[in-house]
Design a protein around this motif. Structure first.
Motif, short mmCIF file in Angstrom:
data_model
loop_
_atom_site.label_atom_id
_atom_site.label_comp_id
_atom_site.label_asym_id
_atom_site.label_seq_id
_atom_site.Cartn_x
_atom_site.Cartn_y
_atom_site.Cartn_z
N PHE A 195 -1.63 10.90 -58.01
CA PHE A 195 -0.68 11.10 -59.10
C PHE A 195 -0.75 10.03 -60.18
O PHE A 195 0.18 9.85 -60.96
CB PHE A 195 0.75 11.16 -58.55
CG PHE A 195 0.98 12.33 -57.62
CD1 PHE A 195 1.19 13.61 -58.12
CD2 PHE A 195 0.95 12.14 -56.24
CE1 PHE A 195 1.37 14.68 -57.25
CE2 PHE A 195 1.13 13.21 -55.38
CZ PHE A 195 1.34 14.49 -55.88
N VAL A 227 -0.34 13.65 -49.56
CA VAL A 227 -1.01 14.84 -50.09
C VAL A 227 -2.18 15.27 -49.21
O VAL A 227 -2.74 14.47 -48.47
CB VAL A 227 -1.58 14.61 -51.52
CG1 VAL A 227 -0.48 14.29 -52.51
CG2 VAL A 227 -2.63 13.51 -51.53
N THR A 228 -2.53 16.53 -49.33
CA THR A 228 -3.86 17.02 -48.95
C THR A 228 -4.32 17.88 -50.12
O THR A 228 -3.55 18.13 -51.06
CB THR A 228 -3.84 17.89 -47.68
OG1 THR A 228 -3.14 19.10 -47.98
CG2 THR A 228 -3.15 17.18 -46.52
N LEU A 263 -4.59 20.97 -50.15
CA LEU A 263 -3.69 22.13 -50.18
C LEU A 263 -2.44 21.85 -51.01
O LEU A 263 -2.05 22.65 -51.87
CB LEU A 263 -3.28 22.49 -48.74
CG LEU A 263 -2.31 23.65 -48.56
CD1 LEU A 263 -3.07 24.98 -48.56
CD2 LEU A 263 -1.53 23.52 -47.23
N THR A 264 -1.82 20.70 -50.78
CA THR A 264 -0.57 20.43 -51.49
C THR A 264 -0.84 20.09 -52.96
O THR A 264 -0.03 20.39 -53.83
CB THR A 264 0.22 19.30 -50.82
OG1 THR A 264 -0.49 18.07 -50.89
CG2 THR A 264 0.50 19.62 -49.37
N ALA A 279 -1.38 23.31 -54.78
CA ALA A 279 -0.08 23.99 -54.90
C ALA A 279 0.72 23.44 -56.08
O ALA A 279 1.21 24.18 -56.92
CB ALA A 279 0.71 23.84 -53.60
N LEU A 280 0.83 22.12 -56.14
CA LEU A 280 1.65 21.49 -57.18
C LEU A 280 1.04 21.64 -58.58
O LEU A 280 1.74 21.79 -59.56
CB LEU A 280 1.77 19.98 -56.91
CG LEU A 280 2.91 19.48 -56.06
CD1 LEU A 280 2.81 17.96 -55.97
CD2 LEU A 280 4.27 19.87 -56.61
N GLY A 281 -0.30 21.58 -58.64
CA GLY A 281 -0.98 21.48 -59.93
C GLY A 281 -1.14 22.80 -60.66
O GLY A 281 -1.51 22.80 -61.83
N GLY A 282 -0.92 23.93 -59.98
CA GLY A 282 -0.91 25.19 -60.70
C GLY A 282 -1.96 26.23 -60.37
O GLY A 282 -1.69 27.42 -60.53
N PRO A 283 -3.19 25.86 -59.94
CA PRO A 283 -4.17 26.91 -59.66
C PRO A 283 -3.66 27.96 -58.65
O PRO A 283 -3.96 29.14 -58.77
CB PRO A 283 -5.37 26.14 -59.08
CG PRO A 283 -5.26 24.79 -59.67
CD PRO A 283 -3.77 24.52 -59.77
N MET A 284 -2.87 27.50 -57.70
CA MET A 284 -2.47 28.40 -56.63
C MET A 284 -1.59 29.55 -57.13
O MET A 284 -1.78 30.70 -56.76
CB MET A 284 -1.74 27.60 -55.56
CG MET A 284 -1.66 28.32 -54.24
SD MET A 284 -0.84 27.28 -53.04
CE MET A 284 -2.20 26.30 -52.45
N MET A 285 -0.62 29.24 -57.99
CA MET A 285 0.29 30.30 -58.43
C MET A 285 -0.44 31.33 -59.29
O MET A 285 0.04 32.46 -59.44
CB MET A 285 1.47 29.68 -59.21
CG MET A 285 2.73 30.53 -59.18
SD MET A 285 3.36 30.82 -57.50
CE MET A 285 4.37 32.28 -57.77
N HIS A 292 -3.49 14.98 -59.83
CA HIS A 292 -2.48 16.00 -60.16
C HIS A 292 -2.60 16.42 -61.62
O HIS A 292 -2.54 17.61 -61.95
CB HIS A 292 -1.08 15.45 -59.88
CG HIS A 292 0.03 16.38 -60.26
ND1 HIS A 292 0.17 17.64 -59.70
CD2 HIS A 292 1.07 16.25 -61.14
CE1 HIS A 292 1.23 18.24 -60.24
NE2 HIS A 292 1.80 17.42 -61.11
N GLU A 293 -2.77 15.43 -62.49
CA GLU A 293 -2.90 15.75 -63.91
C GLU A 293 -4.24 16.47 -64.18
O GLU A 293 -4.30 17.37 -65.00
CB GLU A 293 -2.77 14.48 -64.74
CG GLU A 293 -1.34 14.10 -65.13
CD GLU A 293 -0.33 13.98 -64.00
OE1 GLU A 293 -0.68 13.44 -62.92
OE2 GLU A 293 0.82 14.42 -64.17
N SER A 334 -3.63 19.94 -63.21
CA SER A 334 -2.63 20.59 -64.05
C SER A 334 -3.17 21.02 -65.41
O SER A 334 -2.61 21.91 -66.05
CB SER A 334 -1.43 19.65 -64.27
OG SER A 334 -0.82 19.36 -63.03
#
Lengths: 410, 416
Positions: free
Chosen positions: B130, B141-142, B144-145, B148-154, B206-207, B210
């Motif tokens: 981060f 973090v892994t 996976l997480t 999830a947080l950064g956006g590709p997953m959604m 993360h950035e 994102s």
């Protein structure tokens, strides 16, 4: 104001869409002067994003594509029609004052206009030429058409995303247009180093399918060494993943289409999670990793029941407090408007675009302590900097520029 | 010459810098991987040669560390710190993938270095989940997480939203951070040619993730629209026709944008191809030709009908045939291949894309080696991944001048 890292670099840039425009955008943010060259005859329509949704309001046309504006911030924009003799006379003058010529046309397009690497080199001996396309500039597939999804499909990135006994999920966007841009930026910077050291420019033949394959070296080695195909008969389960961790998955949280990611990297993290879940998690099968992997379905059902009536951010908070990797599956508005980390980073700087006004764009995930990036200027309108570039840099008179504009050269 | 970065000396420490190190080593830099004495985490990550775990058997390690040299060093010990500092004096770049602050706790991090050498030429690049100062910098973090947080997953998954969003396989969070690490390092090195000074380069994974989610951000920022995930194709504010089908041989194919051409000539060729197999149905009607010029992300009845007929047709043909005939008509169609299926592809054989690397206890194996072909300075596999501590003597004795007796004593104390 101190110079930025790349202030001395100038790029004559035909690169479009995301795989191309995304690369020069990064160099522009670090100070390079990027002159984006577009064809006035079709109003820049070679790049379909120039006039494509999303739009900021009801206005439409070549100055209103949202993605185009996002990918071309900090660049200068000029028009030049290389199909005209005068355009072909003018272009070498831009090359002569540039460090890099970059494009992501189909293979051979710039050469057919008379500007293969050898011609560029004869104009400027140490020119760096980046060509960026799906299959590269030579080889049996050099004429094949690729966009991000095709690059991903061909290279294996699509195949390796999904759940067992289902079609591949792939990537829900052009991941490799970003990747192609990042690899392009790396290659241009590496070539600048080589030039600085040796005085020698070169042609960089970037094939985005090759960049994509590079991301999957471990899968390829598993095949070449162990003979294992990437999918067994049931296919990958990419949420459970290749890591030996359990639980390691995406669980439904409270609300419609709300999800939370949880991973336990070792037995201690599972014990901590089990402590939160309570009595139902006191199952001796789950104490050790081997048992959790062997009884994964039961384990994950148990975790899923626990998350189902909780808010995803509440689960995230609760487990992060215990040092367990847990994260909400964030939606765009959560990442962009509510995420404290991206806010603290300044990941979405606001620019001024001459038609759209103030709008936020993607920033750069790198902060350099002495010569950081800056993104303030919106993407250029079509031909916005013709006078600045042809007049200011090449010394043409206003009259000449006006005449060439009237003739359709600019 | 080994590549454009020939002569650049890089110390890589911590697991999150592995991909950045790979990219810079592939371009010719001398990357020395600094591992803890018990070996890096990657050595315990599968797959393994013959599926047997072991220090020198990880294929993850073999791939991510090809072209690097390797030493063991514990900078938290007195001797280890002394050696680390001497190595820093000889380096151009540190790729630091350790947790924020962890090296500085033992006076071995960028802050300690700056206190001693402010104004030095070293480029110190930290790649962390981060960033160095973000409010989430200490989160667990892994991959996976982070995805999830950064956006590709959604944006990624299936039409059916009862099925969870999907994390694509492979450590893409490490790749995205690594690509930006390489960019940041190279920009700072280039700047150093003018100023003579190094600097701190802070890369946030993360950035990085994102800002690597394509349309999700502009759709939200410009139009306040949320994109919805769909099976095997772009997420979109509105549901679009399928792009992905199973061909007659069981392999999948992707017809980009639903397989609908944008140009009239391509459309005519496509109809001829369908007619050859009696599969054109009503597509020769004029209204369908008109429809090809509409926005591919907007569903219309005509586009839906074209997709339906095309989809039915390609499901009746083998995947490679659809790919090659489609591309022959300049249509962006592709077979969906497993990563390893390209090893024998004639295009990549012709380009010499795959190189060979030695794998201990196996022999030579092919890997991707040339993510960017710089024609003056081609990439190559110069060396296999280092064995644990393989270059200790070469570096500590040959380059730092420590003699054998000193090294035995230092090793005995667990510093190397």
């Amino acid at each position: 104001m101190p110079d930025k890292a790349l202030s001395r670099i100038r790029i004559t840039d035909f690169s479009g869409v995301l795989a191309g425009a995304g690369a020069s955008r990064i160099l522009a943010a670090f100070g390079a002067q990027v002159i984006r060259v577009e064809n006035p005859a079709n109003k820049g329509a070679w790049d379909p994003l120039r006039a494509s949704a999303p739009y900021i309001d009801e206005r439409r046309g070549h100055n209103f594509g949202g993605g185009w504006q996002n990918h071309n911030v900090e660049k200068l924009g000029v028009t030049l029609n290389l199909a005209t003799p005068k355009g072909r006379e003018l272009f070498p003058r831009l090359v002569a004052i540039s460090d890099i010529v970059a494009e992501n046309f189909a293979a051979g397009v710039l050469a057919r206009l008379g500007f293969a690497y050898e011609q560029l080199q004869s104009i400027k001996p140490d020119i760096i030429y980046l060509s960026n396309c799906g299959f590269g500039h030579w080889g049996p597939y050099e004429q094949f058409k690729t966009w991000g999804p095709i690059v991903q499909a061909f290279s294996g990135l699509t195949y390796t995303s999904g759940l067992p006994d289902r079609a591949p999920a792939g990537w829900g966007y052009s991941y490799m247009d970003h990747g192609g841009a990042y690899f392009g930026a790396i290659a241009m910077l590496a070539a600048l180093h080589h030039r600085h050291k040796t005085g020698e420019g070169q042609h960089i033949d970037l094939a985005t399918t090759e960049a994509a394959s590079t991301l999957m070296g471990t899968h390829i080695l598993d095949y070449t060494v162990n003979g294992r195909r990437t999918r067994n008969e049931h296919g990958v389960d990419s949420n459970r993943g290749e890591a030996l961790m359990a639980p390691h998955n995406i669980y439904a949280a409270n609300g419609e289409d709300e999800w939370v990611a949880i991973a336990c990297r070792d037995d201690a993290e599972w014990r901590a999670l089990a402590g939160e879940i309570g009595k139902r998690a006191e199952d001796p099968r789950f104490t050790m990793l081997e048992g959790r992997l062997a009884h994964r379905d039961d384990l994950e059902a148990l975790v899923g029941i626990w998350t189902a009536d909780q808010n995803k951010f509440a689960v995230q908070r609760r487990l992060q407090a215990l040092g367990i990797p847990a994260a909400a599956v964030q939606r765009p508005e959560e990442r962009v408007d509510k995420d404290p980390n991206t806010a603290a980073w300044g990941l979405w700087p606001q620019v001024h675009h001459n038609e759209m006004g103030k709008v936020r764009v993607d920033g750069i995930p790198v902060h350099a302590s002495a010569t950081d990036w800056e993104i303030k200027r919106g993407a250029p309108l079509l031909g916005q900097h013709n006078y600045e570039v042809y007049g200011g840099l090449l010394g043409m008179s206003d009259g000449e520029i006006a005449a060439l504009t009237a003739e359709g050269v600019l | 010459m080994s590549g454009p970065l020939d002569g650049i000396r890089i110390l890589e420490i911590g697991d999150r810098a592995e991909a950045a190190g790979l990219l810079l080593a592939a371009a010719g830099a001398d990357v020395i991987r600094v591992e803890p004495t018990e070996g890096s985490r990657g050595r315990r990550v599968g797959p393994f040669v013959a599926d047997k775990p072991g220090q020198e058997r990880s294929l993850h390690h073999a791939y991510f560390n090809a072209n690097k040299r390797g030493i063991t060093l514990d900078p938290s010990t007195g001797d280890g710190l002394t050696i680390w500092r001497r190595l820093l004096e000889r380096a151009d770049v540190v790729l630091d993938g350790t947790a924020p602050g962890s090296l500085d706790k033992v006076n071995a991090g960028h802050e300690s270095f700056k206190a001693m050498h402010d104004g030095g030429k070293l480029v110190w690049c930290c790649i962390t989940p981060f960033g160095l100062t973000g409010p989430w910098k200490d989160w667990a973090v892994t991959d996976l997480t982070q995805i999830a947080l950064g956006g590709p997953m959604m944006s990624t998954g299936y039409d059916d939203h009862e099925i969870p969003p999907i994390r694509p396989d492979g450590e893409h969070s490490i790749w995205m951070g690594g690509e930006f690490g390489a960019i940041g390092v190279l920009a700072a090195l280039y700047e150093r040619e003018t100023s003579g000074l190094g600097q701190l380069v802070d890369v946030s994974i993360h950035e990085s993730i994102s800002c690597t989610v394509e349309g999700a951000f502009p759709n939200w920022e410009y139009a306040s629209r949320l994109v919805q995930r769909q099976t095997g194709r772009h997420s979109s504010p509105a549901r679009t026709a399928p792009w992905q089908y199973m061909a007659s041989d069981g392999n999948y194919i992707n017809l980009m944008g639903g397989g609908i051409p944008r140009a009239r000539g391509n459309w005519t060729d496509l109809i001829k191809w369908l007619e050859e197999f009696g599969a054109a149905e009503d597509l020769a009607e004029d209204k369908y030709q008109q429809a090809i010029h509409s926005d591919p992300m907007q569903a219309t009845q005509e586009r839906a009908r074209i997709s339906e007929v095309l989809g039915k047709f390609v499901q009746s043909r083998p995947a490679e045939e659809v790919y090659r005939r489609g591309q022959g008509l300049h249509l962006p169609y592709s077979v969906i291949r497993r990563p390893e299926q390209n090893l024998d592809d004639p295009h990549w054989i012709a380009r010499g894309f795959f190189g060979e690397v030695d794998i201990p206890d196996f022999g030579k194996a092919r890997i991707p080696i040339a993510p960017y072909m710089l024609e003056a300075t081609p990439n190559s596999v110069r060396r296999r991944a280092p064995l644990l501590g393989e270059h200790n003597f070469e570096v500590f004795n040959g380059e730092l001048g420590l003699d054998t007796n000193q090294l035995v004593a230092i090793a005995g104390a667990g510093s190397i």
